[in-house]
Design a protein around this motif. Structure first.
Motif, PDB file in Angstrom:
ATOM      1  N   GLU A 122       0.745  -1.143   0.069  1.00 24.04           N
ATOM      2  CA  GLU A 122       0.013  -0.242  -0.176  1.00 24.04           C
ATOM      3  C   GLU A 122       0.613   1.295   0.154  1.00 24.04           C
ATOM      4  O   GLU A 122       0.884   1.801  -0.696  1.00 24.04           O
ATOM      5  CB  GLU A 122      -0.882   0.060   1.443  1.00 24.04           C
ATOM      6  CG  GLU A 122      -2.135  -0.862   1.209  1.00 24.04           C
ATOM      7  CD  GLU A 122      -2.675  -1.140   2.910  1.00 24.04           C
ATOM      8  OE1 GLU A 122      -3.033  -0.269   3.327  1.00 24.04           O
ATOM      9  OE2 GLU A 122      -3.728  -1.924   2.519  1.00 24.04           O
ATOM     10  N   ALA A 123       1.969   1.600   0.817  1.00 24.14           N
ATOM     11  CA  ALA A 123       3.113   2.086   0.773  1.00 24.14           C
ATOM     12  C   ALA A 123       3.224   2.555  -0.086  1.00 24.14           C
ATOM     13  O   ALA A 123       3.870   3.694  -0.631  1.00 24.14           O
ATOM     14  CB  ALA A 123       3.554   2.301   1.853  1.00 24.14           C
ATOM     15  N   ASN A 124       3.815   1.841  -0.843  1.00 23.74           N
ATOM     16  CA  ASN A 124       4.637   1.268  -2.511  1.00 23.74           C
ATOM     17  C   ASN A 124       3.352   2.265  -3.850  1.00 23.74           C
ATOM     18  O   ASN A 124       3.970   2.846  -4.318  1.00 23.74           O
ATOM     19  CB  ASN A 124       4.938  -0.020  -2.850  1.00 23.74           C
ATOM     20  CG  ASN A 124       5.583   0.691  -4.605  1.00 23.74           C
ATOM     21  OD1 ASN A 124       7.215   0.679  -4.440  1.00 23.74           O
ATOM     22  ND2 ASN A 124       5.266  -0.493  -5.405  1.00 23.74           N
ATOM     23  N   GLU A 125       2.144   1.820  -3.380  1.00 20.68           N
ATOM     24  CA  GLU A 125       1.369   2.086  -4.118  1.00 20.68           C
ATOM     25  C   GLU A 125       0.586   3.819  -4.245  1.00 20.68           C
ATOM     26  O   GLU A 125       0.771   4.693  -4.471  1.00 20.68           O
ATOM     27  CB  GLU A 125      -0.116   1.926  -4.426  1.00 20.68           C
ATOM     28  CG  GLU A 125       0.334  -0.093  -4.692  1.00 20.68           C
ATOM     29  CD  GLU A 125      -1.864  -0.779  -4.673  1.00 20.68           C
ATOM     30  OE1 GLU A 125      -2.119   0.042  -3.851  1.00 20.68           O
ATOM     31  OE2 GLU A 125      -1.142  -2.250  -4.645  1.00 20.68           O
ATOM     32  N   GLN A 126       0.589   3.700  -2.687  1.00 21.19           N
ATOM     33  CA  GLN A 126       0.560   5.960  -2.198  1.00 21.19           C
ATOM     34  C   GLN A 126       2.340   6.519  -3.180  1.00 21.19           C
ATOM     35  O   GLN A 126       1.850   7.599  -3.053  1.00 21.19           O
ATOM     36  CB  GLN A 126       0.988   6.436  -0.699  1.00 21.19           C
ATOM     37  CG  GLN A 126      -0.609   5.419  -0.362  1.00 21.19           C
ATOM     38  CD  GLN A 126      -1.003   5.031   0.969  1.00 21.19           C
ATOM     39  OE1 GLN A 126      -0.255   5.407   2.010  1.00 21.19           O
ATOM     40  NE2 GLN A 126      -2.183   4.603   1.589  1.00 21.19           N
ATOM     41  N   ALA A 127       3.037   5.951  -2.942  1.00 21.51           N
ATOM     42  CA  ALA A 127       4.696   6.845  -3.455  1.00 21.51           C
ATOM     43  C   ALA A 127       4.201   6.548  -4.967  1.00 21.51           C
ATOM     44  O   ALA A 127       5.197   6.572  -5.491  1.00 21.51           O
ATOM     45  CB  ALA A 127       5.388   5.996  -2.742  1.00 21.51           C
ATOM     46  N   GLU A 128       3.911   5.385  -5.992  1.00 23.93           N
ATOM     47  CA  GLU A 128       3.187   5.456  -6.601  1.00 23.93           C
ATOM     48  C   GLU A 128       4.615   5.216  -7.292  1.00 23.93           C
ATOM     49  O   GLU A 128       5.120   4.818  -8.666  1.00 23.93           O
ATOM     50  CB  GLU A 128       3.801   6.405  -8.095  1.00 23.93           C
ATOM     51  CG  GLU A 128       2.283   7.862  -7.397  1.00 23.93           C
ATOM     52  CD  GLU A 128       2.403   9.360  -8.235  1.00 23.93           C
ATOM     53  OE1 GLU A 128       3.255   9.450  -8.835  1.00 23.93           O
ATOM     54  OE2 GLU A 128       1.163   9.636  -8.793  1.00 23.93           O
ATOM     55  N   GLY A 129       5.020   3.568  -6.753  1.00 21.59           N
ATOM     56  CA  GLY A 129       5.966   2.734  -7.017  1.00 21.59           C
ATOM     57  C   GLY A 129       7.782   3.229  -6.663  1.00 21.59           C
ATOM     58  O   GLY A 129       8.367   2.840  -7.147  1.00 21.59           O
ATOM     59  N   LEU A 131       8.945   3.678  -4.058  1.00 16.15           N
ATOM     60  CA  LEU A 131       9.776   2.926  -2.755  1.00 16.15           C
ATOM     61  C   LEU A 131      10.131   1.422  -2.821  1.00 16.15           C
ATOM     62  O   LEU A 131      11.437   1.283  -2.368  1.00 16.15           O
ATOM     63  CB  LEU A 131       8.896   2.386  -1.602  1.00 16.15           C
ATOM     64  CG  LEU A 131       8.003   3.495  -1.333  1.00 16.15           C
ATOM     65  CD1 LEU A 131       6.981   3.175  -0.271  1.00 16.15           C
ATOM     66  CD2 LEU A 131       8.914   4.974  -0.428  1.00 16.15           C
ATOM     67  N   PHE A 132       9.734   0.755  -3.926  1.00 10.00           N
ATOM     68  CA  PHE A 132      10.027  -1.051  -4.204  1.00 10.00           C
ATOM     69  C   PHE A 132      10.895  -1.156  -5.568  1.00 10.00           C
ATOM     70  O   PHE A 132       9.500   0.108  -6.520  1.00 10.00           O
ATOM     71  CB  PHE A 132       9.376  -1.766  -3.241  1.00 10.00           C
ATOM     72  CG  PHE A 132       8.929  -1.506  -2.441  1.00 10.00           C
ATOM     73  CD1 PHE A 132      10.385  -1.596  -1.008  1.00 10.00           C
ATOM     74  CD2 PHE A 132       7.236  -2.021  -1.450  1.00 10.00           C
ATOM     75  CE1 PHE A 132       9.987  -1.018   0.252  1.00 10.00           C
ATOM     76  CE2 PHE A 132       7.205  -2.145  -0.287  1.00 10.00           C
ATOM     77  CZ  PHE A 132       9.358  -1.026   0.379  1.00 10.00           C
ATOM     78  N   PRO A 133      11.380  -1.706  -6.281  1.00 12.26           N
ATOM     79  CA  PRO A 133      11.741  -2.023  -7.089  1.00 12.26           C
ATOM     80  C   PRO A 133      10.404  -2.905  -7.656  1.00 12.26           C
ATOM     81  O   PRO A 133       9.927  -3.719  -6.512  1.00 12.26           O
ATOM     82  CB  PRO A 133      13.263  -2.411  -7.421  1.00 12.26           C
ATOM     83  CG  PRO A 133      13.453  -2.491  -6.516  1.00 12.26           C
ATOM     84  CD  PRO A 133      12.693  -2.170  -5.162  1.00 12.26           C
ATOM     85  N   ALA A 134      10.614  -3.118  -9.112  1.00  9.56           N
ATOM     86  CA  ALA A 134       9.309  -4.167  -9.699  1.00  9.56           C
ATOM     87  C   ALA A 134      10.009  -5.625  -9.226  1.00  9.56           C
ATOM     88  O   ALA A 134       8.965  -6.723  -8.306  1.00  9.56           O
ATOM     89  CB  ALA A 134       9.394  -4.690 -11.278  1.00  9.56           C
ATOM     90  N   GLU A 135      11.319  -5.735  -9.031  1.00  6.34           N
ATOM     91  CA  GLU A 135      11.059  -7.540  -8.474  1.00  6.34           C
ATOM     92  C   GLU A 135      10.860  -7.213  -6.861  1.00  6.34           C
ATOM     93  O   GLU A 135      10.576  -9.082  -6.361  1.00  6.34           O
ATOM     94  CB  GLU A 135      13.120  -7.518  -8.697  1.00  6.34           C
ATOM     95  CG  GLU A 135      13.285  -7.235  -9.973  1.00  6.34           C
ATOM     96  CD  GLU A 135      13.329  -6.418 -10.674  1.00  6.34           C
ATOM     97  OE1 GLU A 135      13.139  -4.965  -9.779  1.00  6.34           O
ATOM     98  OE2 GLU A 135      13.585  -5.681 -12.011  1.00  6.34           O
ATOM     99  N   HIS A 136      10.665  -6.359  -6.006  1.00 11.36           N
ATOM    100  CA  HIS A 136      10.894  -6.575  -4.564  1.00 11.36           C
ATOM    101  C   HIS A 136       9.685  -6.403  -4.262  1.00 11.36           C
ATOM    102  O   HIS A 136       8.943  -7.105  -3.509  1.00 11.36           O
ATOM    103  CB  HIS A 136      11.506  -5.776  -4.071  1.00 11.36           C
ATOM    104  CG  HIS A 136      11.550  -5.728  -2.673  1.00 11.36           C
ATOM    105  ND1 HIS A 136      11.996  -6.747  -1.921  1.00 11.36           N
ATOM    106  CD2 HIS A 136      10.263  -5.014  -1.540  1.00 11.36           C
ATOM    107  CE1 HIS A 136      10.973  -6.202  -0.185  1.00 11.36           C
ATOM    108  NE2 HIS A 136      10.729  -5.302  -0.606  1.00 11.36           N
ATOM    109  N   VAL A 137       8.629  -5.539  -5.420  1.00 12.27           N
ATOM    110  CA  VAL A 137       7.208  -6.126  -5.191  1.00 12.27           C
ATOM    111  C   VAL A 137       6.899  -7.646  -5.603  1.00 12.27           C
ATOM    112  O   VAL A 137       6.179  -7.890  -5.411  1.00 12.27           O
ATOM    113  CB  VAL A 137       6.938  -4.584  -6.630  1.00 12.27           C
ATOM    114  CG1 VAL A 137       5.000  -4.943  -6.500  1.00 12.27           C
ATOM    115  CG2 VAL A 137       6.938  -3.377  -5.815  1.00 12.27           C
ATOM    116  N   ALA A 138       6.969  -7.809  -6.424  1.00  6.84           N
ATOM    117  CA  ALA A 138       6.721  -9.533  -6.945  1.00  6.84           C
ATOM    118  C   ALA A 138       7.349 -10.230  -5.355  1.00  6.84           C
ATOM    119  O   ALA A 138       6.382 -11.372  -5.960  1.00  6.84           O
ATOM    120  CB  ALA A 138       7.609  -9.461  -8.605  1.00  6.84           C
TER     121      ALA A 138
END
Length: 392
Positions: A122-129, A131-138
């Motif tokens: 949620e925090a990453n989405e609020q920061a428009e991605g 906060l974390f690279p795509a690999e970490h989100v996966a």
């Protein structure tokens, strides 16, 4: 004396075959000790403890901001307060998860862990991605999928790469030890079996009252049975040892598959069965290959070297040289790394999307069939030659 009994006694009494087997046993035990000692930091409890300590540090950070005497704007103060409240809640979740994990209430503990992971997403989405690279989100989404399935099983999460539960450790042995170490040990064992009948250029098997075709068939059958027995014993020892120490785990334990879309998993029993099929076919291919090489090379060291170059070296070459990536699926020994194949990791690592479990069965099956035909033809031709194998 029965020829199989003769081969068995000769193999057992030969130090050249017993030493590799002892090394294999030591490797199984050693790997488990490493997993037990080194995997603690990366374990579920270890990761939770680390995360909880991070939240405590953040809590102190926000307290320091409130007491540093600096005049902040109303928006900044509101942001600090919201951050502090969020950190307090996450600290409570991580502490509760740790407590429940100590009590082995995995369903409830994993529920809090899922809340923590969702909060990060949620925090990453609020920061428009940002906060974390795509690999970490996966990775976060994969962990959520795993935890949700483990909740239903009420099963403790094992440490990926450092597995200690019974079925999970069998997967680790098959994935880590088989492609290189086990095949190396097996190549040494098989080379000794197929070449110990050559003495100063003479094939003493030719003295036996049996056709060379039958002798070759019996030697291949004996070697296949012995190699399969050693392999299955390795898995049985791994399962028994890990189960006695940590428990067997669960046959439905989810194994995360590599995917470009939503996270996918497969029950570990299906993964193990698929790996077992590929590795047994790989063992059969190795037996037939060593038998073939022994027709032409009567030197143990040279024969072993050729075998290792083909079996272990060729997959490394296909993986390392980009020009070979597109045909890596055609190399039957690519599928010795069956864990990478079944979990689809090989599709990203090589990369080659055609290196699948089904293709592995076809490739190893066709290769083994071709080796059988060649061995039979050579055995028939050998019967018409004199018993001296060396050229004069």
């Amino acid at each position: 004396m029965n020829y199989y009994r003769f081969l068995f006694k000769k193999t057992v009494k030969n130090r050249a075959t017993s030493v590799p087997l002892v090394l294999l046993l030591v490797s199984i035990v050693g790997l488990y000790v490493i997993n037990q000692t080194s995997g603690n930091f990366f374990s579920y409890k270890g990761s939770l403890t680390d995360y909880h300590e991070q939240t405590k540090e953040l809590e102190e950070y926000y307290v320091g901001l409130q007491n540093d005497g600096v005049e902040y704007s109303a928006d900044e103060v509101a942001s600090f307060e919201a951050g502090y409240d969020d950190v307090i809640e996450q600290s409570m979740w991580s502490a509760k998860a740790l407590q429940l994990a100590e009590e082995e209430k995995w369903d409830e503990a994993l529920s809090y862990s899922i809340n923590l992971l969702n909060r990060q997403l949620e925090a990453n989405e609020q920061a428009e991605g940002s906060l974390f690279p795509a690999e970490h989100v996966a990775v976060l989404k994969g962990d959520i999928e795993m935890y949700e399935q483990l909740q239903a099983l009420e099963q403790e999460p094992d440490t990926a790469g450092y597995e200690t539960f019974g079925f999970n450790y069998v997967f680790r042995v098959m994935d880590s030890l088989f492609p290189v170490l086990f095949m190396l040990i097996l190549a040494v064992l098989l080379t000794e079996i197929f070449l110990n009948s050559y003495k100063k250029g003479m094939n003493i098997n030719a003295l036996l009252p049996m056709s060379f075709v039958r002798l070759t068939a019996k030697r291949i059958w004996f070697s296949s049975l012995l190699a399969g027995t050693v392999y299955l014993s390795t898995l049985a020892i791994s399962l028994a040892m890990a189960s006695l120490v940590k428990g067997s785990g669960h046959v439905l334990y989810p194994v995360l598959l590599y995917s470009t879309g939503l996270p996918e998993t497969s029950p570990i029993w299906i993964v193990l069965v698929k790996m077992l099929i590929l590795q047994l076919l790989g063992i059969l291919s190795l037996v037939l290959l060593v038998s073939l090489i022994s027709f032409f090379v009567q030197n143990h060291l040279v024969s072993l070297l050729i075998t290792l170059v083909v079996v272990i070296g060729s997959p490394m070459v296909f993986k390392s040289i980009e020009a070979f990536h597109s045909i890596a699926h055609l190399n039957p020994f690519t599928y010795l790394a069956s864990g990478d194949v079944v979990t689809r990791f090989i599709m990203q690592d090589v990369p080659n999307s055609r290196a699948t479990f089904e293709m592995g069965i076809v490739s190893l099956g066709v290769f083994s069939f071709m080796l059988v035909l060649i061995n039979v033809v050579l055995a028939f031709r050998h019967e018409k030659k004199p018993m001296y194998a060396a050229k004069t």
